[in-house]
Scaffold this motif. Structure first.
Motif, PDB file in Angstrom:
ATOM      1  N   GLY A  37       0.731  -1.122  -0.165  1.00  0.00           N
ATOM      2  CA  GLY A  37       0.082   0.272  -0.387  1.00  0.00           C
ATOM      3  C   GLY A  37       0.758   0.830  -0.081  1.00  0.00           C
ATOM      4  O   GLY A  37       0.532   1.933  -1.135  1.00  0.00           O
ATOM      5  N   THR A  38       1.757   1.000   0.294  1.00  0.00           N
ATOM      6  CA  THR A  38       2.786   2.026   0.371  1.00  0.00           C
ATOM      7  C   THR A  38       3.153   2.611  -0.651  1.00  0.00           C
ATOM      8  O   THR A  38       3.636   3.690  -1.421  1.00  0.00           O
ATOM      9  N   VAL A  39       3.442   1.586  -1.561  1.00  0.00           N
ATOM     10  CA  VAL A  39       4.134   1.738  -2.828  1.00  0.00           C
ATOM     11  C   VAL A  39       3.340   2.212  -3.345  1.00  0.00           C
ATOM     12  O   VAL A  39       3.329   2.775  -4.653  1.00  0.00           O
ATOM     13  N   GLY A  40       2.555   2.024  -3.531  1.00  0.00           N
ATOM     14  CA  GLY A  40       0.532   2.817  -3.887  1.00  0.00           C
ATOM     15  C   GLY A  40       0.395   4.499  -4.265  1.00  0.00           C
ATOM     16  O   GLY A  40       0.327   4.780  -4.198  1.00  0.00           O
ATOM     17  N   LEU A  41       1.254   4.582  -2.408  1.00  0.00           N
ATOM     18  CA  LEU A  41       1.454   6.104  -2.514  1.00  0.00           C
ATOM     19  C   LEU A  41       2.669   6.792  -3.796  1.00  0.00           C
ATOM     20  O   LEU A  41       1.458   8.020  -3.277  1.00  0.00           O
ATOM     21  N   PHE A  42       3.008   6.244  -4.476  1.00  0.00           N
ATOM     22  CA  PHE A  42       4.098   7.407  -4.927  1.00  0.00           C
ATOM     23  C   PHE A  42       4.051   5.733  -6.577  1.00  0.00           C
ATOM     24  O   PHE A  42       4.490   7.036  -7.962  1.00  0.00           O
ATOM     25  N   LEU A  43       3.296   5.460  -6.589  1.00  0.00           N
ATOM     26  CA  LEU A  43       2.534   4.866  -8.091  1.00  0.00           C
ATOM     27  C   LEU A  43       1.268   4.886  -8.280  1.00  0.00           C
ATOM     28  O   LEU A  43      -0.046   4.503  -8.002  1.00  0.00           O
ATOM     29  N   ALA A  75      -3.850  10.771   5.514  1.00  0.00           N
ATOM     30  CA  ALA A  75      -4.586  11.170   4.305  1.00  0.00           C
ATOM     31  C   ALA A  75      -5.779   9.853   3.982  1.00  0.00           C
ATOM     32  O   ALA A  75      -6.427   9.891   3.794  1.00  0.00           O
ATOM     33  N   VAL A  76      -5.264   8.385   4.587  1.00  0.00           N
ATOM     34  CA  VAL A  76      -5.471   7.072   4.232  1.00  0.00           C
ATOM     35  C   VAL A  76      -6.846   7.279   5.348  1.00  0.00           C
ATOM     36  O   VAL A  76      -7.467   5.963   5.988  1.00  0.00           O
TER      37      VAL A  76
END
Length: 139
Positions: A37-43, A75-76
């Motif tokens: 999910g953290t990767v999803g913050l940037f991709l 934010a989430v």
């Protein structure tokens, strides 16, 4: 001398090996989902919230302290908490989720235009997910 109620209570049974392995597994699943999910913050188009919802669920069973830290992410965190506590999605969250699913379905249709069977296999889960999101109560 009166009995001390703190020490006279029967201690709960020690957790079994299976329970310990299950708890540790959920702890690791929580970390793995949190990392994805953290990767999803940037991709772009990589979801964050759904992975953090799974992380919150796993941590609720293995380490509630981490679940509450996840809820505190500005934010989430409130969206994750709303889903975990009441099963609701904000209107804005629904729009983003349905927009992403629509975009994914459009890209699948473009890429698989020569193969209707593959399009159906790829598109039906997206349509089912969109229907599920659209029918959830709003926060």
């Amino acid at each position: 001398m009166p009995p001390d109620t703190c020490h006279d209570a029967v201690a709960p049974p020690a957790p079994s090996l299976i329970q310990l392995i299950g708890r540790q597994s959920l702890f690791l699943i929580g970390w793995a989902c949190f990392a994805v999910g953290t990767v999803g913050l940037f991709l772009p188009l990589m979801p964050t919230t759904i992975f953090w919802i799974v992380a919150a669920w796993a941590w609720s069973k293995s380490c509630p302290r981490l679940q509450h830290k996840l809820y505190a992410v500005p934010a989430v965190g409130p969206h994750v908490r709303a889903w975990m506590e009441s099963g609701t999605i904000s209107r804005r969250g629904k729009h983003f989720a349905l927009g992403g699913l629509s975009f994914g379905l459009a890209m699948s249709a473009f890429a698989l235009q020569g193969s209707p069977l593959l399009l159906a296999v790829a598109g039906l889960p997206q349509l089912a997910a969109g229907l599920y999101v659209a029918t959830r109560p709003e926060a």
